[in-house]
Design an enzyme around this catalytic site. Structure first.
Site, short mmCIF file in Angstrom:
data_model
loop_
_atom_site.label_atom_id
_atom_site.label_comp_id
_atom_site.label_asym_id
_atom_site.label_seq_id
_atom_site.Cartn_x
_atom_site.Cartn_y
_atom_site.Cartn_z
N CYS A 1 1.12 -1.19 -0.05
CA CYS A 1 -0.01 0.02 0.00
C CYS A 1 0.91 1.38 0.08
CB CYS A 1 -0.97 -0.03 1.33
SG CYS A 1 -1.88 1.41 1.68
N HIS A 2 0.44 2.34 -0.31
CA HIS A 2 1.26 3.48 -0.43
C HIS A 2 1.62 4.13 0.93
CE1 HIS A 2 0.41 4.80 -4.47
NE2 HIS A 2 -0.85 4.11 -4.22
N THR A 3 1.16 3.55 2.18
CA THR A 3 1.67 4.02 3.34
C THR A 3 3.06 3.25 3.35
OG1 THR A 3 -0.56 4.14 3.99
CG2 THR A 3 1.14 4.38 5.71
N HIS B 1 1.26 -3.90 5.91
CA HIS B 1 0.07 -3.71 7.06
C HIS B 1 -1.41 -4.35 6.33
CE1 HIS B 1 -0.13 -0.29 4.43
NE2 HIS B 1 -1.36 -0.10 4.84
N GLU B 2 -1.33 -4.82 4.94
CA GLU B 2 -2.52 -5.11 4.25
C GLU B 2 -2.19 -6.77 4.14
OE1 GLU B 2 -4.55 -2.29 1.30
OE2 GLU B 2 -3.71 -3.86 0.07
N CYS C 1 -9.77 -2.93 21.14
CA CYS C 1 -9.59 -3.42 22.63
C CYS C 1 -10.93 -3.78 23.22
CB CYS C 1 -8.77 -2.71 23.49
SG CYS C 1 -9.44 -1.08 24.39
N CYS D 1 -11.05 0.62 25.98
CA CYS D 1 -10.56 2.19 26.48
C CYS D 1 -11.59 2.91 26.02
CB CYS D 1 -9.36 2.38 25.42
SG CYS D 1 -9.70 2.70 23.57
N CYS E 1 -12.92 3.12 22.38
CA CYS E 1 -13.72 1.96 21.94
C CYS E 1 -15.22 2.05 22.65
CB CYS E 1 -12.95 0.49 22.52
SG CYS E 1 -11.76 0.04 21.38
N CYS F 1 -9.22 3.26 18.41
CA CYS F 1 -8.77 2.53 19.78
C CYS F 1 -7.37 3.19 20.05
CB CYS F 1 -8.75 1.10 19.30
SG CYS F 1 -8.16 0.33 21.08
N ARG G 1 -1.61 2.29 21.12
CA ARG G 1 -1.20 3.48 20.17
C ARG G 1 0.26 3.92 20.45
NH1 ARG G 1 0.12 4.55 16.66
NH2 ARG G 1 0.32 6.46 15.47
N CYS H 1 -7.04 -2.97 4.42
CA CYS H 1 -6.56 -1.65 4.35
C CYS H 1 -7.49 -1.02 3.55
CB CYS H 1 -5.14 -1.27 4.26
SG CYS H 1 -4.82 0.37 4.22
N ARG I 1 -3.35 -3.10 -7.01
CA ARG I 1 -2.77 -3.83 -5.81
C ARG I 1 -1.90 -4.89 -6.32
NH1 ARG I 1 -3.24 0.25 -2.81
NH2 ARG I 1 -4.24 0.02 -0.71
N1 APR Z 1 -6.73 14.88 -9.49
C1 APR Z 1 -7.43 13.88 -9.86
N2 APR Z 1 -7.04 12.50 -9.68
C2 APR Z 1 -5.63 12.36 -9.28
C3 APR Z 1 -5.00 13.60 -8.87
C4 APR Z 1 -5.46 14.82 -9.13
N3 APR Z 1 -4.94 15.98 -8.78
N4 APR Z 1 -4.02 13.08 -8.52
C5 APR Z 1 -3.73 11.88 -8.61
N5 APR Z 1 -4.79 11.44 -8.75
C6 APR Z 1 -5.27 10.01 -9.03
C7 APR Z 1 -4.56 9.10 -9.70
O1 APR Z 1 -4.34 8.99 -11.00
C8 APR Z 1 -4.88 7.68 -9.04
O2 APR Z 1 -5.70 7.10 -9.78
O3 APR Z 1 -5.44 9.51 -7.90
C9 APR Z 1 -5.48 8.23 -7.92
C10 APR Z 1 -4.75 7.84 -6.53
O4 APR Z 1 -4.89 6.18 -6.49
P1 APR Z 1 -3.54 5.44 -6.00
O5 APR Z 1 -2.20 6.35 -5.94
O6 APR Z 1 -3.42 4.16 -6.39
O7 APR Z 1 -3.75 5.54 -4.22
P2 APR Z 1 -4.75 4.43 -3.34
O8 APR Z 1 -3.99 3.34 -3.03
O9 APR Z 1 -5.95 4.65 -3.95
O10 APR Z 1 -4.62 5.52 -2.11
C11 APR Z 1 -4.97 7.03 -2.18
O11 APR Z 1 -5.40 6.92 0.32
O12 APR Z 1 -4.52 5.39 1.74
C12 APR Z 1 -4.44 6.81 1.19
O13 APR Z 1 -2.00 7.07 1.28
C13 APR Z 1 -3.07 6.86 0.62
O14 APR Z 1 -3.08 8.98 0.22
C14 APR Z 1 -3.33 7.90 -0.47
C15 APR Z 1 -4.70 7.71 -0.83
ZN ZN Z 2 -9.89 0.46 22.54
#
Ligand code: APR
Ligand code: ZN
Length: 369
Positions: free
Chosen positions: A40-42, A62-63, A92, A95, A98, A106, A110, A169, A364
């Site tokens: 994931c992006h995180t 984390h996923e 939990c 807390c 929760c 929760c 943390r 996630c 993904r």
């Molecule tokens: N305007 C419109 N669409 C945009 C723009 C913009 N300015 N910038 C990026 N995008 C589009 C991208 O083309 C892409 O399809 O946003 C989408 C983002 O998708 P992903 O990069 O695959 O991200 P995703 O896994 O869905 O997560 C999105 O959520 O969990 C958080 O950290 C994560 O901040 C991120 C967000």
């Molecule tokens: Zn809790």
């Protein structure tokens, strides 16, 4: 025991697959054999070094989804053989948070989770005598990991782990934002900014909720087909809109969105998402995570005239209670997961999974062990 893990030694370095030492579960902890994990992006954000809370060396991830291998003392709700999804937001059930009935955040563990440690303040992972940090309380980039009991959702026996790992996630974040945070109602008009895994799941959550218009906004027209399959009714590419995007969206939705969702993490888009909401009642839900230190702005008049700006983490979902239900939705065909999985590869190719994500070529990637 010796386990196989992808180790992040330092920011911006490739992960290395290594034999790592893992101590068994202590009181209230569970040893989980991870069967599948997605990236994931995180994870990428932390690996980039931009995450001020990022700790190294660490085992990210984390996923994921797996099977309970062993339980530590005092564990009551799980037994070996149970299928589980690790939760970076635990539950939990004791807390203040929760018990409030108002939030899923929760706080029981943390502090230590943020320090990359188990609740007793120590790590179970090490390599060559060097301690490795846990990550988000889950560390799923390892074929075995130790997780607190309160951070594991027990799911049904017949759930395919290489699919339902996504529920750990992105899927839950998107669907939960619609159902728990916004509480979209039948006939509502919804605008979704960003059609990655998170935004696409907002779309299928909106469809489940009986929304009327489901407008997807993305600069990548390649997202249109899958978004339509999930329930998008209108696609808007900001690059093709003449003039300003906000009035265009307000016009398209006959006065503005009942609910708008920002699923990118871009503070400028967060403003557009608020301002395209309907006067008097429209609500903007921030789902995307902006970079550390970034700020949002708008004219207060936008709020005075009845718009609401709110946010959500993990879709407002209480994982142990609600994840089994989301798994059921998948098993019953109510929600789609398979189309989000653009690649499946062995954990050894994890760096490729990161590259594909950075290049926007993956929704993904699922890694198997
Ligand atoms: N305007 C419109 N669409 C945009 C723009 C913009 N300015 N910038 C990026 N995008 C589009 C991208 O083309 C892409 O399809 O946003 C989408 C983002 O998708 P992903 O990069 O695959 O991200 P995703 O896994 O869905 O997560 C999105 O959520 O969990 C958080 O950290 C994560 O901040 C991120 C967000
Ligand atoms: Zn809790």
């Amino acid at each position: 025991m010796k386990v196989k893990a992808a180790v992040a030694h330092a920011p911006q370095q490739r992960l290395t697959i290594e034999q790592v030492d893992l101590e068994g579960p202590k009181a209230g902890e569970v040893l989980v054999e991870i069967k599948a994990t997605s990236v994931c992006h995180t994870d990428a954000y932390t690996l980039s070094g931009a995450d001020p809370e990022g700790l190294f060396p660490a085992i990210l991830g984390h996923e994921g989804a797996g099977i309970v291998a062993e339980v530590g003392p005092e564990v009551k709700s799980l037994k070996p053989g149970d299928r589980v999804i690790p939760l970076y937001v635990p539950e939990c059930r004791h807390c203040k948070f929760c018990l409030s009935g108002r939030t899923n955040l929760c706080q029981a563990i943390r502090k230590t989770q943020g320090q990359g440690m188990m609740p007793d303040g120590t790590s179970r992972f090490s390599v060559g005598g060097t301690r490795l940090y846990h990550y988000m309380g889950t560390s799923t980039f390892s074929n075995y990991t130790v997780v607190p009991e309160i951070a594991l959702a027990k799911i049904r026996e017949d759930a395919p782990l290489d699919k339902v790992c996504l529920i750990g996630c992105g899927v839950t974040t998107g669907i939960g934002a619609v159902i728990n945070t916004a509480k979209v109602r039948v006939g509502d008009n919804v605008v979704v900014f960003g059609l990655g895994a998170v935004g696409l799941n907002v779309i299928q959550g909106a469809r489940l909720s009986g929304a009327n218009m489901i407008v997807g906004v993305d600069i990548n027209p390649g997202k249109k087909a899958i978004a339509e399959k999930l329930g998008m009714t209108h696609f808007v590419n900001p690059k093709e809109v003449e003039g300003d995007l906000v009035p265009y969206l307000v016009d398209l939705t006959d006065g503005g969105a009942d609910y708008a969702f920002e699923c990118i993490g871009n503070v400028n888009v967060m403003r557009q998402a608020l301002e395209c909401c309907h006067k008097g009642w429209g609500t903007c839900v921030i789902v995307g995570v902006a970079g550390a230190g970034e700020e949002i702005s708008t004219r207060p008049f936008q709020l005075v005239t009845g718009r609401t700006w709110k946010g959500t983490a993990f879709g407002g979902v209480k994982g142990r209670t609600e994840l089994p239900k989301i798994v059921d939705w998948y098993m019953d065909g109510k929600i789609i997961l398979d189309d989000f999985i653009t690649q499946v590869m062995p954990i050894e190719e994890i760096n490729t999974a990161f590259e594909l994500m950075e290049e926007g070529k993956a929704i993904r990637s699922v890694l198997t062990f």
